[in-house]
Design an enzyme around this catalytic site. Sequence first.
Site, mmCIF file in Angstrom:
data_model
loop_
_atom_site.group_PDB
_atom_site.id
_atom_site.type_symbol
_atom_site.label_atom_id
_atom_site.label_comp_id
_atom_site.label_asym_id
_atom_site.label_seq_id
_atom_site.Cartn_x
_atom_site.Cartn_y
_atom_site.Cartn_z
ATOM 1 N N CYS A 106 -3.076 0.749 7.180
ATOM 2 C CA CYS A 106 -3.130 0.044 8.646
ATOM 3 C C CYS A 106 -3.475 0.974 9.678
ATOM 4 O O CYS A 106 -4.326 0.597 10.510
ATOM 5 C CB CYS A 106 -1.610 -0.314 9.007
ATOM 6 S SG CYS A 106 -0.790 -1.749 8.109
ATOM 7 N N ASN A 145 0.721 -1.249 -0.254
ATOM 8 C CA ASN A 145 0.095 -0.017 0.062
ATOM 9 C C ASN A 145 0.799 1.299 0.217
ATOM 10 O O ASN A 145 0.257 2.295 -0.438
ATOM 11 C CB ASN A 145 -1.012 0.003 1.196
ATOM 12 C CG ASN A 145 -0.325 -0.278 2.500
ATOM 13 O OD1 ASN A 145 0.933 -0.680 2.491
ATOM 14 N ND2 ASN A 145 -1.115 -0.082 3.689
ATOM 15 N N GLU A 162 5.207 -3.385 12.047
ATOM 16 C CA GLU A 162 3.982 -2.578 11.942
ATOM 17 C C GLU A 162 3.057 -3.639 11.327
ATOM 18 O O GLU A 162 3.329 -3.968 10.140
ATOM 19 C CB GLU A 162 4.136 -1.418 11.239
ATOM 20 C CG GLU A 162 2.889 -0.465 10.842
ATOM 21 C CD GLU A 162 2.885 0.257 10.041
ATOM 22 O OE1 GLU A 162 1.692 0.661 9.518
ATOM 23 O OE2 GLU A 162 3.693 0.756 9.439
#
Length: 486
Positions: free
Chosen positions: A293, A163, A259
């Site tokens: 996220c 992304n 992450e």
Amino acid sequence: MFDYINGENNTFKNLINGEWVSSISENFIDIKSPLDKSLLGRVPAMTKEEVDSAIKYAKEAQKKWRDTTISERGKILYKAADLLLEHSDELAHIMMMEIAKDRKSSSSEVSRTADFIRFTVDTAKNLSGESLQGDSFPGFNNNKISIVRREPLGVVLAISPFNYPINLSASKIAPALMAGNSVILKPATQGSLCALYLASIFEKAGVPKGVLNTITGRGSNIGDYITTHPGIDFINFTGSTEVGTRISKITCMVPLLMELGGKDAAIVLENANLELAASNIVSGGYSYSGQRCTAVKRILVVDKVADELVAKIKEKIKLLIVGNPIDKDVDISPLISTEAADFVWDLIEETKSRGANLVIGGKREGNLIYPTLFDNVTTDMRLAWEEPFGPVLPIIRVKDKDEAIEIANKSQYGLQGAVFTESINDAFYVADKLEVGTVQINNKTERGPDHFPFMGVKASGMGTQGIKYSIEAMSRPKATVINIIR
């Protein structure tokens, strides 16, 4: 510039020890556009032997790179930032085609990445060691002095997601390089063209051969091999909680910075500015079709103001532009894959069947899912807990801030949370009790500014990112003790 790493028949190569090399096995992976399924290129499916070779070169190159001055490293990275901006339009177009990101966000990602690299250089230049006197600890005299400096860890494995293929690759590469490490970049398969382009920019900027190498291939084939490779000294991963959990289980004595997923809640109290809350929720929940996220992924609103908030959010969703980012400026573009769209659509269908109120959306055209909002979602529905990674938001009505906190904290995730209120006492009350890495007060959940600490708890990650924190994570203190003979 892309021709530099492009071979015959639109087949791309990997950067290994300063050379662009093709697949020895002659196995390739087709990269198709989520927009129209057109073939954008083919990347090598690298073998375990090729992985061995890349890591060997990185190991050798790091020995010299660690002795390169901070100033010299900085000059190279400044040049990389300049080159990024010079090729911004070209790179933004590739990003639009490969990951279906809208034009404005693609251009913004490139410029933000250039700023990130420059700030990383400046931060690294100003990080310093320390000297400690022995006599400050009881029982020791002043004949000992400890000189503490930071040492690189060695070879950093940087695994980036689809992304943000430029920003979340560079945010691993730049701090690692400034700390004196060499880097193996393993991008997500979808997004690898952008990552290879980024690698070519670092190479053109003057990064020495072997200091930055790229590896393409499916994680299912080489993922376990590379993450457990004895030549890797640090793993910096951004991606799904499922993959991150597996990496943490199979690695041994290798430090990790991760992450992972999130189910970020926007908590709206009865004393909130509802116009501000609605604007931030729509921006935070639907930008890049929710494929972030840190996207707002659920709304916990006090029932007293829920009707008014729902009405405001609905009107703002109506203004979102849906379509192909190549054709026009859009807010909602096709999801990254049919599988991703199928998953989101399944959540939408399940939520409808369980009796939630479909406020707006619930429409699909191929991989394109229209922005969708559900009201009266209950905690026994999947959408209340699962991360859709798509443009669908649930509204869960609560009686007060304590119930909102309770529901928010029951999630397996703990990346970020947001609270909307005009009471400073309520703001800090909620912020203190949320089990997340960051709490946003009167703002959407988001990453940045990039020098702020960024971290997740529970299933949302481990370790702390942010420019200074990333440099420190990818280096270690080393003490030299001077014993004074009197």
